[in-house]
Design a protein around this motif. Structure first.
Motif, PDB file in Angstrom:
ATOM      1  N   PHE A  94      75.991  11.057  51.663  1.00  0.00           N
ATOM      2  CA  PHE A  94      77.317  10.454  51.552  1.00  0.00           C
ATOM      3  C   PHE A  94      77.218   8.930  51.573  1.00  0.00           C
ATOM      4  CE2 PHE A  94      81.039   8.882  54.091  1.00  0.00           C
ATOM      5  CZ  PHE A  94      82.003   9.024  53.107  1.00  0.00           C
ATOM      6  N   ILE A  95      76.399   8.394  52.437  1.00  0.00           N
ATOM      7  CA  ILE A  95      76.224   6.943  52.533  1.00  0.00           C
ATOM      8  C   ILE A  95      75.613   6.390  51.247  1.00  0.00           C
ATOM      9  CG2 ILE A  95      74.981   5.121  53.757  1.00  0.00           C
ATOM     10  CD1 ILE A  95      75.245   6.846  56.306  1.00  0.00           C
ATOM     11  N   LEU A  96      74.585   7.048  50.730  1.00  0.00           N
ATOM     12  CA  LEU A  96      73.933   6.577  49.505  1.00  0.00           C
ATOM     13  C   LEU A  96      74.878   6.659  48.309  1.00  0.00           C
ATOM     14  CD1 LEU A  96      70.381   8.174  49.926  1.00  0.00           C
ATOM     15  CD2 LEU A  96      71.043   5.784  50.271  1.00  0.00           C
ATOM     16  N   ALA A  97      75.727   7.690  48.285  1.00  0.00           N
ATOM     17  CA  ALA A  97      76.664   7.848  47.173  1.00  0.00           C
ATOM     18  C   ALA A  97      77.725   6.763  47.160  1.00  0.00           C
ATOM     19  CB  ALA A  97      77.325   9.225  47.246  1.00  0.00           C
ATOM     20  N   ASN A  98      77.898   6.077  48.281  1.00  0.00           N
ATOM     21  CA  ASN A  98      78.900   5.014  48.377  1.00  0.00           C
ATOM     22  C   ASN A  98      78.257   3.636  48.548  1.00  0.00           C
ATOM     23  OD1 ASN A  98      81.839   6.239  48.610  1.00  0.00           O
ATOM     24  ND2 ASN A  98      80.453   7.635  49.698  1.00  0.00           N
ATOM     25  N   GLY A  99      77.123   3.453  47.915  1.00  0.00           N
ATOM     26  CA  GLY A  99      76.489   2.148  47.905  1.00  0.00           C
ATOM     27  C   GLY A  99      75.982   1.690  49.251  1.00  0.00           C
ATOM     28  N   LYS A 100      75.570   2.637  50.114  1.00  0.00           N
ATOM     29  CA  LYS A 100      75.023   2.346  51.446  1.00  0.00           C
ATOM     30  C   LYS A 100      76.042   1.653  52.362  1.00  0.00           C
ATOM     31  CE  LYS A 100      70.190   2.056  49.933  1.00  0.00           C
ATOM     32  NZ  LYS A 100      68.946   1.264  49.959  1.00  0.00           N
ATOM     33  N   ARG A 101      77.329   1.881  52.093  1.00  0.00           N
ATOM     34  CA  ARG A 101      78.356   1.348  52.992  1.00  0.00           C
ATOM     35  C   ARG A 101      78.349   2.141  54.295  1.00  0.00           C
ATOM     36  NH1 ARG A 101      83.692   2.033  49.767  1.00  0.00           N
ATOM     37  NH2 ARG A 101      84.555   1.332  51.778  1.00  0.00           N
ATOM     38  N   HIS A 102      78.683   1.475  55.392  1.00  0.00           N
ATOM     39  CA  HIS A 102      78.751   2.158  56.680  1.00  0.00           C
ATOM     40  C   HIS A 102      79.971   3.074  56.684  1.00  0.00           C
ATOM     41  CE1 HIS A 102      78.928   2.955  60.969  1.00  0.00           C
ATOM     42  NE2 HIS A 102      77.731   2.403  61.088  1.00  0.00           N
ATOM     43  N   PRO A 103      79.836   4.319  57.150  1.00  0.00           N
ATOM     44  CA  PRO A 103      80.981   5.246  57.156  1.00  0.00           C
ATOM     45  C   PRO A 103      82.191   4.725  57.913  1.00  0.00           C
ATOM     46  CG  PRO A 103      78.949   6.433  57.530  1.00  0.00           C
ATOM     47  CD  PRO A 103      78.590   4.979  57.569  1.00  0.00           C
ATOM     48  N   ASP A 104      81.980   3.810  58.875  1.00  0.00           N
ATOM     49  CA  ASP A 104      83.112   3.280  59.632  1.00  0.00           C
ATOM     50  C   ASP A 104      84.021   2.436  58.753  1.00  0.00           C
ATOM     51  OD1 ASP A 104      84.367   3.502  62.009  1.00  0.00           O
ATOM     52  OD2 ASP A 104      83.261   1.919  63.038  1.00  0.00           O
ATOM     53  N   THR A 105      83.492   1.950  57.613  1.00  0.00           N
ATOM     54  CA  THR A 105      84.312   1.170  56.681  1.00  0.00           C
ATOM     55  C   THR A 105      84.959   2.054  55.630  1.00  0.00           C
ATOM     56  OG1 THR A 105      82.481   0.748  55.133  1.00  0.00           O
ATOM     57  CG2 THR A 105      82.730  -0.766  56.998  1.00  0.00           C
ATOM     58  N   MET A 106      84.732   3.346  55.714  1.00  0.00           N
ATOM     59  CA  MET A 106      85.295   4.294  54.751  1.00  0.00           C
ATOM     60  C   MET A 106      86.160   5.306  55.494  1.00  0.00           C
ATOM     61  SD  MET A 106      82.034   4.927  52.187  1.00  0.00           S
ATOM     62  CE  MET A 106      80.817   5.315  53.446  1.00  0.00           C
ATOM     63  N   GLY A 107      86.767   6.209  54.740  1.00  0.00           N
ATOM     64  CA  GLY A 107      87.637   7.200  55.356  1.00  0.00           C
ATOM     65  C   GLY A 107      87.909   8.364  54.435  1.00  0.00           C
ATOM     66  N   ALA A 108      89.109   8.909  54.531  1.00  0.00           N
ATOM     67  CA  ALA A 108      89.467  10.116  53.789  1.00  0.00           C
ATOM     68  C   ALA A 108      89.302   9.970  52.278  1.00  0.00           C
ATOM     69  CB  ALA A 108      90.899  10.531  54.140  1.00  0.00           C
ATOM     70  N   PRO A 109      89.706   8.854  51.654  1.00  0.00           N
ATOM     71  CA  PRO A 109      89.546   8.764  50.191  1.00  0.00           C
ATOM     72  C   PRO A 109      88.100   8.922  49.739  1.00  0.00           C
ATOM     73  CG  PRO A 109      91.045   7.069  50.983  1.00  0.00           C
ATOM     74  CD  PRO A 109      90.424   7.691  52.199  1.00  0.00           C
ATOM     75  N   GLU A 110      87.178   8.267  50.461  1.00  0.00           N
ATOM     76  CA  GLU A 110      85.764   8.368  50.074  1.00  0.00           C
ATOM     77  C   GLU A 110      85.215   9.767  50.326  1.00  0.00           C
ATOM     78  OE1 GLU A 110      86.696   4.130  50.718  1.00  0.00           O
ATOM     79  OE2 GLU A 110      87.025   5.947  51.900  1.00  0.00           O
ATOM     80  N   VAL A 111      85.650  10.398  51.423  1.00  0.00           N
ATOM     81  CA  VAL A 111      85.211  11.763  51.710  1.00  0.00           C
ATOM     82  C   VAL A 111      85.743  12.712  50.648  1.00  0.00           C
ATOM     83  CG1 VAL A 111      85.351  13.667  53.338  1.00  0.00           C
ATOM     84  CG2 VAL A 111      84.994  11.349  54.187  1.00  0.00           C
ATOM     85  N   GLU A 112      87.014  12.560  50.290  1.00  0.00           N
ATOM     86  CA  GLU A 112      87.607  13.407  49.248  1.00  0.00           C
ATOM     87  C   GLU A 112      86.869  13.251  47.926  1.00  0.00           C
ATOM     88  OE1 GLU A 112      91.684  12.353  48.997  1.00  0.00           O
ATOM     89  OE2 GLU A 112      92.240  13.304  50.896  1.00  0.00           O
ATOM     90  N   ALA A 113      86.593  12.007  47.553  1.00  0.00           N
ATOM     91  CA  ALA A 113      85.909  11.756  46.281  1.00  0.00           C
ATOM     92  C   ALA A 113      84.508  12.360  46.293  1.00  0.00           C
ATOM     93  CB  ALA A 113      85.844  10.256  46.011  1.00  0.00           C
ATOM     94  N   PHE A 114      83.795  12.238  47.416  1.00  0.00           N
ATOM     95  CA  PHE A 114      82.438  12.759  47.518  1.00  0.00           C
ATOM     96  C   PHE A 114      82.436  14.287  47.392  1.00  0.00           C
ATOM     97  CE2 PHE A 114      78.993  14.376  50.304  1.00  0.00           C
ATOM     98  CZ  PHE A 114      77.909  13.910  49.582  1.00  0.00           C
ATOM     99  N   LEU A 115      83.326  14.956  48.119  1.00  0.00           N
ATOM    100  CA  LEU A 115      83.365  16.419  48.093  1.00  0.00           C
ATOM    101  C   LEU A 115      83.851  16.941  46.745  1.00  0.00           C
ATOM    102  CD1 LEU A 115      84.814  17.071  51.661  1.00  0.00           C
ATOM    103  CD2 LEU A 115      82.449  17.349  50.903  1.00  0.00           C
ATOM    104  N   THR A 116      84.796  16.227  46.135  1.00  0.00           N
ATOM    105  CA  THR A 116      85.267  16.628  44.811  1.00  0.00           C
ATOM    106  C   THR A 116      84.154  16.506  43.783  1.00  0.00           C
ATOM    107  OG1 THR A 116      87.551  15.984  45.319  1.00  0.00           O
ATOM    108  CG2 THR A 116      86.939  16.131  42.988  1.00  0.00           C
ATOM    109  N   ARG A 117      83.363  15.431  43.897  1.00  0.00           N
ATOM    110  CA  ARG A 117      82.246  15.239  42.964  1.00  0.00           C
ATOM    111  C   ARG A 117      81.206  16.343  43.125  1.00  0.00           C
ATOM    112  NH1 ARG A 117      81.818  10.363  43.878  1.00  0.00           N
ATOM    113  NH2 ARG A 117      80.143  10.331  45.438  1.00  0.00           N
ATOM    114  N   LEU A 118      81.002  16.824  44.338  1.00  0.00           N
ATOM    115  CA  LEU A 118      80.064  17.922  44.545  1.00  0.00           C
ATOM    116  C   LEU A 118      80.489  19.163  43.765  1.00  0.00           C
ATOM    117  CD1 LEU A 118      79.268  17.748  48.379  1.00  0.00           C
ATOM    118  CD2 LEU A 118      77.792  17.063  46.492  1.00  0.00           C
ATOM    119  N   ALA A 119      81.806  19.432  43.774  1.00  0.00           N
ATOM    120  CA  ALA A 119      82.298  20.632  43.090  1.00  0.00           C
ATOM    121  C   ALA A 119      82.391  20.436  41.585  1.00  0.00           C
ATOM    122  CB  ALA A 119      83.657  21.026  43.660  1.00  0.00           C
ATOM    123  N   ALA A 120      82.928  19.280  41.162  1.00  0.00           N
ATOM    124  CA  ALA A 120      83.206  19.070  39.743  1.00  0.00           C
ATOM    125  C   ALA A 120      81.957  18.684  38.952  1.00  0.00           C
ATOM    126  CB  ALA A 120      84.272  17.986  39.584  1.00  0.00           C
TER     127      ALA A 120
END
Length: 330
Positions: A39-65
């Motif tokens: 998840f961290i690598l997929a978001n340009g090595k950003r710290h998860p504390d700087t991310m939230g639901a939108p990034e999690v949703e996008a990551f999980l959606t990309r896994l399925a789609a």
């Protein structure tokens, strides 16, 4: 940021520490850490504390789609990220309704006939034969069989206790009478191995959760030793202690696959196929579906009902109109 008493633990180390404090299995730790890193690598090595639901949703959606992962894989990734935010970062993520869920295909399980099971087991021997026979004779999952302890074999009650199965639940299943003598011999073998380890200054086994702290002597007791111990002692990666773990499950998987090839079975059989066959054959013998549900450890009877679709009372018991027409001579 570095703390006053030294550098702060890295995020993944904090994840591991929290998982171990909660008593999660090593496999769970490896899977969760792997998904969080991905998840961290997929978001340009950003710290998860700087991310939230939108990034999690996008990551999980990309896994399925895009990656077309299975529903269970996507659910595991979701569980890992929810654990990260709730247990490590102390943040509650809102329910993510916009996630594209991986489609769960409805497939019938692969089931062997009783004759095919007999042919398969006849191509196996030794410890792996006994383990495969237990999978079919009790309905256990692969890791439930591999993780059996000596005390889990109850010869008095003719039962096998499955501890911390799927969902962390304990249950009891049947002890096949035809395996009673081989199980007694396997218990004796585990005792001999434990005695040699004890004489060599070892003899401890890994204990779950806080049991090691509450009962430190239990790690050396024969009852807690694995029924199917590994051939060699190894270093516990979590604490560095030299212990004898259980046998590697991959050896049993390879042995079952090799036996399938030698038996000339065309079906894609595996260790889990023996569990499917156990359930199907019990239902064919007339046992109540609720009984089979309890033996398998299914939370919902709907999960057990899948086996009713592979019984002889299903499509194979219906006579085709083409056959009726030929039988009547018209």
């Amino acid at each position: 940021m570095p703390a006053a008493d030294g550098p702060a633990p890295r995020l993944l180390d904090r994840v591991r520490e929290r998982l171990r404090r909660l008593g999660r299995a090593k496999r769970t730790e490896e899977a969760y850490v792997g998904w969080i890193r991905r998840f961290i690598l997929a978001n340009g090595k950003r710290h998860p504390d700087t991310m939230g639901a939108p990034e999690v949703e996008a990551f999980l959606t990309r896994l399925a789609a895009h990656d077309e992962v299975s529903p269970s894989t996507q659910n595991q990734a979701l569980a890992a990220l929810l654990f990260l935010y709730r247990e490590v970062l102390g943040r509650e993520l809102p329910w993510m309704d916009d996630i594209q869920r991986a489609k769960r295909p409805r497939r019938l399980p692969c089931v062997l006939s009783e004759e095919e099971v007999a042919v398969l087991l006849a191509r196996m021997e030794g410890r792996y034969w006994l383990m495969a026979a237990l999978l079919y004779g009790t309905g256990m999952r692969l890791m439930e069989c591999v993780r059996l302890r000596v005390k889990d074999v109850d010869l008095t009650r003719n039962e096998i206790v499955v501890r911390e199965g799927k969902g962390g639940k304990d249950r009891r299943t049947i002890l096949p009478q035809s395996l009673r003598a081989p199980l007694v011999a396997q218990v004796d073998e585990a005792r001999r191995i434990h005695a040699r380890d004890f004489e060599a200054g070892y003899g401890e086994v890994w204990l779950p959760h806080a049991l090691a702290r509450k009962h430190p002597a239990a790690a050396r007791e024969i009852g807690w030793q694995y029924l199917f111990p590994a051939p060699r002692r190894s270093v516990d990666p979590r604490g560095g202690a030299m212990r004898r773990h259980h046998v590697d499950e991959k050896g049993l998987q390879r042995a079952v696959k090799a036996a399938c090839r030698q038996a000339g079975l065309d079906k894609p059989a595996s260790c889990h196929t023996l569990r499917h066959s156990f359930a199907t054959h019990l239902l064919e013998a007339g046992h109540h579906i609720r009984t089979v549900q309890e033996l398998l450890g299914h939370k919902d009877v709907a999960t057990t009902q899948i086996y009713t679709h592979v019984l002889g009372r299903g499509a194979s018991a219906v006579r085709s109109p083409l056959d009726r027409r030929r039988a009547s001579g018209t």
